[in-house]
Design a protein around this motif. Structure first.
Motif, PDB file in Angstrom:
ATOM      1  N   ILE A  74      47.852   4.530  36.144  1.00 20.33           N
ATOM      2  CA  ILE A  74      49.160   4.004  35.767  1.00 20.33           C
ATOM      3  C   ILE A  74      48.981   2.635  35.106  1.00 20.33           C
ATOM      4  O   ILE A  74      48.266   1.771  35.621  1.00 20.33           O
ATOM      5  N   ASP A  75      49.653   2.434  33.962  1.00 19.98           N
ATOM      6  CA  ASP A  75      49.546   1.145  33.277  1.00 19.98           C
ATOM      7  C   ASP A  75      50.917   0.577  32.886  1.00 19.98           C
ATOM      8  O   ASP A  75      51.008  -0.343  32.074  1.00 19.98           O
ATOM      9  N   GLN A  76      51.988   1.131  33.490  1.00 25.38           N
ATOM     10  CA  GLN A  76      53.322   0.564  33.291  1.00 25.38           C
ATOM     11  C   GLN A  76      54.105   0.725  34.598  1.00 25.38           C
ATOM     12  O   GLN A  76      54.077   1.794  35.228  1.00 25.38           O
ATOM     13  N   PHE A  77      54.754  -0.366  34.998  1.00 27.58           N
ATOM     14  CA  PHE A  77      55.366  -0.442  36.317  1.00 27.58           C
ATOM     15  C   PHE A  77      56.804  -0.931  36.210  1.00 27.58           C
ATOM     16  O   PHE A  77      57.109  -1.851  35.446  1.00 27.58           O
ATOM     17  N   ALA A 110      48.549  -3.878  30.719  1.00 29.69           N
ATOM     18  CA  ALA A 110      49.547  -3.149  31.503  1.00 29.69           C
ATOM     19  C   ALA A 110      50.888  -3.884  31.461  1.00 29.69           C
ATOM     20  O   ALA A 110      50.948  -5.113  31.373  1.00 29.69           O
ATOM     21  N   LYS A 111      51.959  -3.126  31.526  1.00 28.28           N
ATOM     22  CA  LYS A 111      53.305  -3.693  31.428  1.00 28.28           C
ATOM     23  C   LYS A 111      54.042  -3.593  32.760  1.00 28.28           C
ATOM     24  O   LYS A 111      53.891  -2.610  33.481  1.00 28.28           O
ATOM     25  N   PRO A 148      53.358   8.393  32.226  1.00 30.19           N
ATOM     26  CA  PRO A 148      53.521   8.094  33.659  1.00 30.19           C
ATOM     27  C   PRO A 148      53.880   6.634  33.926  1.00 30.19           C
ATOM     28  O   PRO A 148      53.385   5.720  33.271  1.00 30.19           O
ATOM     29  N   VAL A 149      54.762   6.452  34.889  1.00 34.90           N
ATOM     30  CA  VAL A 149      55.255   5.144  35.298  1.00 34.90           C
ATOM     31  C   VAL A 149      55.033   4.983  36.803  1.00 34.90           C
ATOM     32  O   VAL A 149      55.121   5.952  37.560  1.00 34.90           O
ATOM     33  N   GLY A 201      53.283  12.994  36.489  1.00 35.93           N
ATOM     34  CA  GLY A 201      52.174  12.074  36.713  1.00 35.93           C
ATOM     35  C   GLY A 201      52.630  10.694  37.138  1.00 35.93           C
ATOM     36  O   GLY A 201      51.809   9.853  37.524  1.00 35.93           O
ATOM     37  N   SER A 202      53.947  10.451  37.061  1.00 39.38           N
ATOM     38  CA  SER A 202      54.494   9.185  37.546  1.00 39.38           C
ATOM     39  C   SER A 202      54.450   9.165  39.075  1.00 39.38           C
ATOM     40  O   SER A 202      54.382  10.207  39.733  1.00 39.38           O
ATOM     41  N   HIS A 203      54.503   7.962  39.634  1.00 37.29           N
ATOM     42  CA  HIS A 203      54.481   7.790  41.088  1.00 37.29           C
ATOM     43  C   HIS A 203      55.636   6.903  41.530  1.00 37.29           C
ATOM     44  O   HIS A 203      56.042   5.991  40.805  1.00 37.29           O
ATOM     45  N   ILE A 204      56.143   7.183  42.728  1.00 43.92           N
ATOM     46  CA  ILE A 204      57.164   6.352  43.345  1.00 43.92           C
ATOM     47  C   ILE A 204      56.618   5.855  44.679  1.00 43.92           C
ATOM     48  O   ILE A 204      56.171   6.651  45.506  1.00 43.92           O
TER      49      ILE A 204
END
Length: 266
Positions: free
Chosen positions: A72-75, A99-100, A152-153, A184-187
């Protein structure tokens, strides 16, 4: 009380803020007398509140590092609070300078300080928005500028959902965010709970609730089962939705009655 020049004019200095109380627990300086008075009242009932705040901060750090390992490279950090040591962008950009990170909070002091802190950081920004209104976050110009929702976020909801009452339907809000995220995003979520608290502790908890009802963010503790339900539609990473200090521990964090977990959108 004289209003300092950096304090937004909309801030009510006569009313405590949950975000600024949390800053006080963490040893920060972005809080006012009314916040310290409320926080000290909570600490008289639960002397471990400062340790609980640090334990949540530790989980945030562990979760962010785990998400980085997943590529992950954006949050998007919802209910991000007031800047203090170990901010998400500091952790993230040490590993990946490109990363953002977008911070979102309803508390104007949190946003004002975050904006000042990030003035020279092109990869991070802060917005004032209410996580209970997903559209206000997802459609915000800065969010759309910084976050590519086709990729993915990492969505962070750390120590914030227990300030969202049932009437505001936090489960539906989470579902809306989940729908907006690419596979592919995560919470990541941590949430205070009544589980394991004695009758005496519950009585004290009601006193704490009375203090938080004076803020703009009343406290709502939930059971482990209710918190686990927030991960519906996600593949929960090991070790699951577990007591906060048991989620991939790397230090001896204080025990607090809270659950934490990270789920991946398939």
């Amino acid at each position: 009380m004289e209003q300092a020049s950096w304090v937004p004019s909309s801030v009510d200095l006569d009313r405590p803020s949950a975000a600024r109380m949390y800053d006080y627990y963490l040893g920060g300086s972005h809080n006012f007398a009314v916040d310290r008075e409320a926080a000290k009242s909570v600490e008289q009932i639960f002397p471990g509140m400062s340790g609980a705040a640090r334990a949540n901060r530790s989980f945030l750090r562990r979760a962010v590092r785990y998400l980085l390992e997943q590529g992950i490279d954006q949050f998007l950090d919802l209910g991000s609070g007031i800047p203090t040591v170990g901010n998400v962008h500091e952790i993230v950009q040490q590993a990946n300078p490109l990363a953002k990170v977008v911070y979102a909070d309803v508390e104007p002091v949190a946003v004002a300080h975050s904006t000042a802190l990030l003035a020279d950081n092109a990869q991070a920004c802060a917005i004032q928005a209410d996580l209970r209104d997903p559209a206000s976050v997802l459609e915000h110009d800065e969010v759309k500028r910084m976050i590519d929702f086709d990729r993915p976020v990492g969505l962070l909801m750390v120590a914030v959902l227990h300030f969202v009452p049932d009437d505001d339907d936090p489960g539906s809000a989470i579902a809306r965010y989940r729908e907006a995220l690419a596979p592919g995003s995560h919470i990541a979520i941590s949430h205070a709970s009544w589980d394991g608290i004695s009758a005496e502790g519950i009585e004290g908890g009601e006193q704490v609730n009375a203090i938080y009802r004076k803020t703009d963010s009343p406290l709502v503790l939930r059971s482990g089962a209710e918190i686990t339900a927030f991960f519906e539609g996600l593949d929960v990473a090991e070790p699951g939705v577990v007591p906060l200090a048991e989620w991939r521990p790397d230090s001896d964090d204080a025990y607090i009655s809270a659950y934490a977990g990270v789920g991946r959108k398939p």
